[in-house]
Design a protein around this motif. Sequence first.
Motif, mmCIF file in Angstrom:
data_model
loop_
_atom_site.group_PDB
_atom_site.id
_atom_site.type_symbol
_atom_site.label_atom_id
_atom_site.label_comp_id
_atom_site.label_asym_id
_atom_site.label_seq_id
_atom_site.Cartn_x
_atom_site.Cartn_y
_atom_site.Cartn_z
ATOM 1 N N PRO A 21 8.241 -113.356 -28.486
ATOM 2 C CA PRO A 21 7.064 -112.577 -28.871
ATOM 3 C C PRO A 21 6.017 -113.408 -29.611
ATOM 4 C CG PRO A 21 9.068 -111.354 -29.362
ATOM 5 C CD PRO A 21 9.495 -112.739 -28.965
ATOM 6 N N VAL A 22 6.444 -114.471 -30.295
ATOM 7 C CA VAL A 22 5.522 -115.283 -31.084
ATOM 8 C C VAL A 22 4.826 -116.359 -30.270
ATOM 9 C CG1 VAL A 22 6.898 -114.897 -33.155
ATOM 10 C CG2 VAL A 22 7.319 -116.935 -31.769
ATOM 11 N N SER A 23 5.165 -116.500 -29.002
ATOM 12 C CA SER A 23 4.648 -117.613 -28.210
ATOM 13 C C SER A 23 3.187 -117.454 -27.838
ATOM 14 C CB SER A 23 5.479 -117.785 -26.934
ATOM 15 O OG SER A 23 6.848 -117.947 -27.224
ATOM 16 N N ASN A 24 2.703 -116.227 -27.802
ATOM 17 C CA ASN A 24 1.348 -115.965 -27.327
ATOM 18 C C ASN A 24 0.856 -114.673 -27.962
ATOM 19 O OD1 ASN A 24 -1.050 -115.670 -25.844
ATOM 20 N ND2 ASN A 24 -0.127 -116.421 -23.954
ATOM 21 N N LEU A 25 -0.425 -114.621 -28.231
ATOM 22 C CA LEU A 25 -0.997 -113.395 -28.780
ATOM 23 C C LEU A 25 -0.820 -112.222 -27.819
ATOM 24 C CD1 LEU A 25 -2.561 -111.944 -30.980
ATOM 25 C CD2 LEU A 25 -4.681 -112.811 -29.983
ATOM 26 N N THR A 26 -0.849 -112.486 -26.524
ATOM 27 C CA THR A 26 -0.621 -111.412 -25.555
ATOM 28 C C THR A 26 0.775 -110.813 -25.731
ATOM 29 O OG1 THR A 26 0.112 -113.060 -23.930
ATOM 30 C CG2 THR A 26 -2.202 -112.419 -23.860
ATOM 31 N N ASN A 27 1.764 -111.665 -25.995
ATOM 32 C CA ASN A 27 3.119 -111.164 -26.237
ATOM 33 C C ASN A 27 3.175 -110.312 -27.498
ATOM 34 O OD1 ASN A 27 3.474 -113.006 -24.192
ATOM 35 N ND2 ASN A 27 5.098 -114.149 -25.176
ATOM 36 N N LEU B 123 0.791 -108.571 -28.795
ATOM 37 C CA LEU B 123 0.115 -107.300 -28.547
ATOM 38 C C LEU B 123 1.010 -106.333 -27.787
ATOM 39 C CD1 LEU B 123 -3.423 -108.641 -27.583
ATOM 40 C CD2 LEU B 123 -2.796 -107.460 -29.698
ATOM 41 N N ALA B 124 1.882 -106.866 -26.934
ATOM 42 C CA ALA B 124 2.742 -106.011 -26.112
ATOM 43 C C ALA B 124 4.114 -105.766 -26.734
ATOM 44 C CB ALA B 124 2.923 -106.643 -24.731
ATOM 45 N N PHE B 125 4.520 -106.607 -27.669
ATOM 46 C CA PHE B 125 5.888 -106.555 -28.183
ATOM 47 C C PHE B 125 6.223 -105.209 -28.819
ATOM 48 C CE2 PHE B 125 8.836 -107.729 -31.801
ATOM 49 C CZ PHE B 125 9.976 -107.736 -31.019
ATOM 50 N N ALA C 101 5.096 -102.351 -28.221
ATOM 51 C CA ALA C 101 5.208 -101.278 -27.226
ATOM 52 C C ALA C 101 6.420 -101.449 -26.314
ATOM 53 C CB ALA C 101 3.941 -101.224 -26.374
ATOM 54 N N SER C 102 7.044 -102.625 -26.336
ATOM 55 C CA SER C 102 8.144 -102.893 -25.411
ATOM 56 C C SER C 102 9.428 -102.166 -25.785
ATOM 57 C CB SER C 102 8.416 -104.397 -25.334
ATOM 58 O OG SER C 102 8.990 -104.865 -26.543
ATOM 59 N N GLY C 103 9.595 -101.844 -27.083
ATOM 60 C CA GLY C 103 10.827 -101.214 -27.525
ATOM 61 C C GLY C 103 11.994 -102.174 -27.627
ATOM 62 N N LEU C 104 11.735 -103.470 -27.475
ATOM 63 C CA LEU C 104 12.785 -104.481 -27.516
ATOM 64 C C LEU C 104 12.848 -105.136 -28.892
ATOM 65 C CD1 LEU C 104 12.021 -106.232 -24.096
ATOM 66 C CD2 LEU C 104 13.919 -104.671 -24.562
ATOM 67 N N THR C 105 14.010 -105.655 -29.246
ATOM 68 C CA THR C 105 14.131 -106.481 -30.432
ATOM 69 C C THR C 105 13.632 -107.885 -30.097
ATOM 70 O OG1 THR C 105 16.371 -107.215 -29.884
ATOM 71 C CG2 THR C 105 16.146 -105.173 -31.171
ATOM 72 N N PHE C 106 13.484 -108.713 -31.134
ATOM 73 C CA PHE C 106 13.055 -110.098 -30.922
ATOM 74 C C PHE C 106 14.015 -110.816 -29.981
ATOM 75 C CE2 PHE C 106 12.721 -114.573 -31.850
ATOM 76 C CZ PHE C 106 11.383 -114.793 -32.104
#
Length: 409
Positions: A154-160, A162-164, A166-171
């Motif tokens: 999730p930290v690799s890109n601002l796009t990630n 922004l979506a993280f 909403a994904s409902g996933l853990t890191f």
Amino acid sequence: MLLVYASALLVGVLAFAVGRPRGLPEATVAVPAAVVAVVTGLLPWRDALAELRALGPTVGFLAAVLLLAHLAGEHGVFRYAGALTARISGRSPARLLTAVFVVASVTTAVLSLDATVVLLTPVVLATAARTGARPRPAAYASAHLANAASLLLPVSNLTNLLAFAASGLTFLGFAGVMALPWLAVILAEYAVFRWYFRSDLSAPAEPVSAGDVPPAPRWALVVLGLTLAGFAVAQPLGVHPAWFAAVGALALAVPRRVGPKVLLREANLPFCAFVLALGVVVLAVRQHGLDRAVEALVPAHGGWWQLFAVAGLAALLANVVNNLPATLVLVPAVQAHPALLLAVLLGVNVGPNLTYVGSLATLLWRQILHSRDAPPDGRDFLKLGLVSVPAALVAGVLALWLSLALTGI
């Protein structure tokens, strides 16, 4: 008509961000445009405030990671990586390309694509000169991997980022699902690079000394490792990962005695303001018709062909309006379907390798090469992208489909 006015604001913001006349920051036009959207009634002020609150933690994290990457560079992390790469490569251009792929992929995944573009690209150019290899393959690799290799965390890109949420996933859950697509995309890019730059890679390297490898910056590497571990445990602990990034940056700043002015400068607050303002302007466009148009195009299920369709749409939109607005537009339409959300990330992260306007990181990469008297060829970039982007998207989507099947998402 309101859609036309809102779209005009967005076009103006993006045109200024791409051109950056006189080197002015992107926020110069974005912030006034956001104010205009609210003052003229294009966007209710309550909605604008809610958008700012939603984006605030993500933008705070962005600032902390930018600072962390800069301080890692100050401790010599990238110089050490460049020297080690030169030593491993010897006088083999092919080995140099392989080493650059590994270093750039890891740098992008752990420290974000901005670290790869801003801090690693100059090191890559210097490393190519030290080994006597032609710089073009390694230089283009830093740009492509800044985008394509930003799928893992999730930290690799601002796009990630922004979506993280909403994904409902853990890191760790996000990393587990995206590991296979990340690897598939990198391997596809590598295969294309070996073919496309075959003449550069087969040219004999000039006999230049690789030099000595400096001592490993152990303190910085330990801090980065602990910070990354902190990102992984942040969500279960109920702590925002921005705090771990800030603590890591502080741990690197204290030994170097970095002052507050430098910290504020390297956190790139104008760019953070640009992201916030861009979110407001994009929301105005969405509310006046864009959301309905996107929802009509997005499929309702996550089968393999739907993943291809969404990834392709995201890649196309990234090259039309840039990947940040594309993410802000597409995430609300797919947030109920995690599989499609991850396909969007494939498109907005891989797609920008087609044109300069696909991501701000690519535009910054171009500026860095110009400043180093190694300007890229726009036609060359496009020709490479026409081969690498479809190959990487196909490989990435197939790997994502397999990963989703294995994890049961």
